[in-house]
Every structure is written in structure tokens, then in C-alpha cells.
Motif scaffolding. Structure first.
Motif, short mmCIF file in Angstrom:
data_model
loop_
_atom_site.label_atom_id
_atom_site.label_comp_id
_atom_site.label_asym_id
_atom_site.label_seq_id
_atom_site.Cartn_x
_atom_site.Cartn_y
_atom_site.Cartn_z
N THR A 289 0.83 -1.20 0.00
CA THR A 289 0.00 0.00 0.00
C THR A 289 0.87 1.25 0.00
O THR A 289 0.50 2.24 -0.63
CB THR A 289 -0.90 0.03 1.24
OG1 THR A 289 -1.16 -1.28 1.70
CG2 THR A 289 -2.22 0.66 0.94
N LYS A 290 1.99 1.20 0.69
CA LYS A 290 2.89 2.35 0.71
C LYS A 290 3.46 2.60 -0.68
O LYS A 290 3.63 3.75 -1.08
CB LYS A 290 4.02 2.14 1.71
CG LYS A 290 3.59 2.23 3.14
CD LYS A 290 4.78 2.07 4.08
CE LYS A 290 4.33 2.15 5.53
NZ LYS A 290 5.47 2.03 6.45
N GLN A 291 3.75 1.55 -1.41
CA GLN A 291 4.29 1.70 -2.76
C GLN A 291 3.26 2.33 -3.69
O GLN A 291 3.60 3.19 -4.49
CB GLN A 291 4.73 0.34 -3.31
CG GLN A 291 5.96 -0.20 -2.64
CD GLN A 291 6.31 -1.59 -3.14
OE1 GLN A 291 5.47 -2.29 -3.70
NE2 GLN A 291 7.56 -1.98 -2.93
N ILE A 292 2.02 1.92 -3.57
CA ILE A 292 0.95 2.49 -4.39
C ILE A 292 0.78 3.97 -4.06
O ILE A 292 0.65 4.82 -4.94
CB ILE A 292 -0.37 1.72 -4.21
CG1 ILE A 292 -0.22 0.31 -4.78
CG2 ILE A 292 -1.53 2.44 -4.89
CD1 ILE A 292 -1.38 -0.61 -4.50
N GLY A 293 0.79 4.29 -2.78
CA GLY A 293 0.67 5.69 -2.36
C GLY A 293 1.83 6.53 -2.87
O GLY A 293 1.63 7.67 -3.31
N LEU A 294 3.02 5.99 -2.83
CA LEU A 294 4.20 6.70 -3.31
C LEU A 294 4.10 6.95 -4.81
O LEU A 294 4.38 8.05 -5.29
CB LEU A 294 5.46 5.90 -2.99
CG LEU A 294 6.78 6.52 -3.45
CD1 LEU A 294 7.01 7.86 -2.76
CD2 LEU A 294 7.93 5.58 -3.15
N VAL A 295 3.67 5.94 -5.56
CA VAL A 295 3.52 6.10 -7.01
C VAL A 295 2.47 7.15 -7.32
O VAL A 295 2.67 8.01 -8.19
CB VAL A 295 3.17 4.75 -7.67
CG1 VAL A 295 2.75 4.93 -9.11
CG2 VAL A 295 4.34 3.80 -7.57
N LEU A 296 1.35 7.14 -6.62
CA LEU A 296 0.31 8.14 -6.85
C LEU A 296 0.80 9.55 -6.51
O LEU A 296 0.53 10.50 -7.24
CB LEU A 296 -0.94 7.81 -6.04
CG LEU A 296 -1.74 6.61 -6.52
CD1 LEU A 296 -2.89 6.31 -5.57
CD2 LEU A 296 -2.28 6.85 -7.91
N ALA A 297 1.52 9.69 -5.41
CA ALA A 297 2.05 10.99 -5.01
C ALA A 297 3.05 11.51 -6.03
O ALA A 297 3.00 12.69 -6.42
CB ALA A 297 2.69 10.89 -3.64
#
Length: 46
Positions: free
Chosen positions: A2-10
Motif C-alpha cells: 500500500t505504501k508503494q501504491i501511495g508513493l507512485v500516486l504521489a
């Protein structure tokens, strides 16, 4: 994960916003995208 997805979106958001640079530039980007979609659909109005 989930952190990776959030980082990619940011990162995507930051890159997208920096590409426009100004509100005026963002408006032009949205307008050109709308024009391209309208012309591709064959329903462009003049």
C-alpha cells in the motif's frame, strides 16, 4: 504494498502538477484534451 501504491500516486501527482506550472497552463491542458476527445468522437461543435 500500500505504501508503494501511495508513493507512485504521489509522484505522479507531483510530476503532473509541475508539468503544468500554472493554473493557466492547466486550463490549456484540459482544453486541449477536451478538444482532442471531441474531435476523435466526431462530435466537435463550432
Amino acid at each position: 504494498m500500500t505504501k508503494q501504491i501511495g508513493l507512485v500516486l504521489a509522484l505522479t501527482t507531483v510530476i503532473g502538477l509541475s508539468a503544468c506550472n500554472t493554473v493557466n497552463g492547466a486550463g490549456k491542458d484540459v482544453k486541449s484534451a477536451g478538444t482532442a476527445i471531441s474531435s476523435a468522437s466526431g462530435e466537435s461543435k463550432k
